[in-house]
Write an enzyme that holds these catalytic residues in place. Structure first.
Site, short mmCIF file in Angstrom:
data_model
loop_
_atom_site.label_atom_id
_atom_site.label_comp_id
_atom_site.label_asym_id
_atom_site.label_seq_id
_atom_site.Cartn_x
_atom_site.Cartn_y
_atom_site.Cartn_z
CB SER A 64 15.71 -56.83 12.09
OG SER A 64 15.18 -57.39 13.11
N1 SAH Z 1 15.56 -54.24 17.16
C1 SAH Z 1 16.21 -53.43 17.17
C2 SAH Z 1 17.44 -55.06 17.02
C3 SAH Z 1 17.69 -55.51 17.93
S1 SAH Z 1 18.43 -56.99 18.24
C4 SAH Z 1 16.93 -52.45 16.17
O1 SAH Z 1 15.81 -51.96 15.61
O2 SAH Z 1 18.14 -52.51 15.85
C5 SAH Z 1 18.02 -57.37 19.26
C6 SAH Z 1 18.86 -56.79 20.87
O3 SAH Z 1 18.16 -56.88 22.15
C7 SAH Z 1 20.39 -56.58 21.17
O4 SAH Z 1 20.52 -55.02 20.82
C8 SAH Z 1 20.15 -56.90 22.57
O5 SAH Z 1 20.91 -56.64 23.47
C9 SAH Z 1 19.23 -56.81 23.70
N2 SAH Z 1 18.26 -57.44 23.91
C10 SAH Z 1 18.37 -59.14 24.69
N3 SAH Z 1 18.38 -59.68 25.37
C11 SAH Z 1 18.29 -58.49 26.06
C12 SAH Z 1 16.72 -57.80 27.18
N4 SAH Z 1 16.63 -59.42 28.42
N5 SAH Z 1 16.56 -56.77 27.79
C13 SAH Z 1 16.88 -55.85 26.80
N6 SAH Z 1 17.44 -55.99 25.48
C14 SAH Z 1 17.78 -57.26 25.52
#
Ligand code: SAH
Length: 228
Positions: A64
């Site tokens: 983000s």
């Molecule tokens: N917080 C992160 C950005 C996250 S982007 C940062 O600081 O970089 C969202 C992330 O959620 C992605 O890496 C994706 O793979 C993960 N994601 C999506 N669905 C998920 C689930 N059901 N369980 C765990 N992770 C998940």
């Protein structure tokens, strides 16, 4: 860029993207001022790490924009003694910031390669109050419940009930959920006994929360009317 240049870039980010857009929690500002965001993205993108946008981190996922990280942290209203569960570790940057604001952070990522990368960066930074697990975060992390806060950083079609049940009484869930027409908004669900009070905060745009290998995240229907 030299380390001191990154420090200058962080100072500008805090002033021009966070303070000027209304982020005021001094603890959030302080932690974002010292967390080296450029280490959470590919080397060649490093100098751009502090600009005002989201970043690709591979596997069709993004980290983000700084403002959104700060906004979520501020809305979590952390004092320093909380146990936080984050779903969607991604690069690990948000987890690193949370680590400076809460007592302990548990974070779950479904893409193993991202989780391993994030682990390595956090280890290099000697951040020791973050645990990372690989799997579907919608199930939460039973071993360490209850949590004071649960944050999802990927947009959910419905808020997983299993997650809500792992909150402390008085604790809350925060994160993006899909609404009609594919729009997203950040909501807070505050637990009081077996009841949850909904607060709708603002519109947003996150990658989708993926619930299983067959779900591409595009299915935005919900069976949970409480978050509509
Ligand atoms: N917080 C992160 C950005 C996250 S982007 C940062 O600081 O970089 C969202 C992330 O959620 C992605 O890496 C994706 O793979 C993960 N994601 C999506 N669905 C998920 C689930 N059901 N369980 C765990 N992770 C998940």
């Amino acid at each position: 860029m030299r380390p001191q240049d990154y420090q200058v870039a962080r100072e500008r980010m805090v002033k021009e993207q966070l303070i000027s857009n209304g982020i005021s929690d001094p603890r959030v500002l302080e932690v974002m001022l010292r967390t080296p965001r450029h280490l959470f993205i590919d080397d060649e993108l490093g100098p751009q790490a502090y600009s005002d946008h989201a970043f690709p981190i591979g596997y069709s996922q993004t980290m983000s924009q700084p403002y959104m990280v700060a906004y979520l942290c501020e809305q979590l209203a952390l004092k320093g003694n909380e146990k936080v569960l984050e779903i969607g570790t991604g690069s690990g940057y948000q987890a690193a910031v949370l680590a400076g604001l809460a007592k302990s952070v548990y974070t779950i990522e479904r893409i193993e390669e991202l989780a391993e990368k994030a682990k390595a960066v956090l280890r290099d930074l000697e951040i020791s109050n973050v645990e990372i697990s690989v799997g579907d975060g919608s199930e939460g992390w039973r071993e360490f419940e209850p949590f004071d806060r649960i944050l999802i950083t990927a947009a959910a079609a419905e808020v997983p009930q299993s997650l809500l049940m792992q909150l402390c009484d008085g604790g809350f869930f925060l994160g993006p959920v899909f609404r009609n027409a594919g729009e997203q908004e950040i909501v807070r669900l505050i637990r009081s006994g077996e009841k949850f009070r909904l607060e709708r905060l603002r519109q947003c745009s996150f990658v989708p929360l993926v619930r299983d290998p067959l779900d591409d995240g595009q299915n935005t229907t919900t069976e949970n009317p409480s978050v509509r």
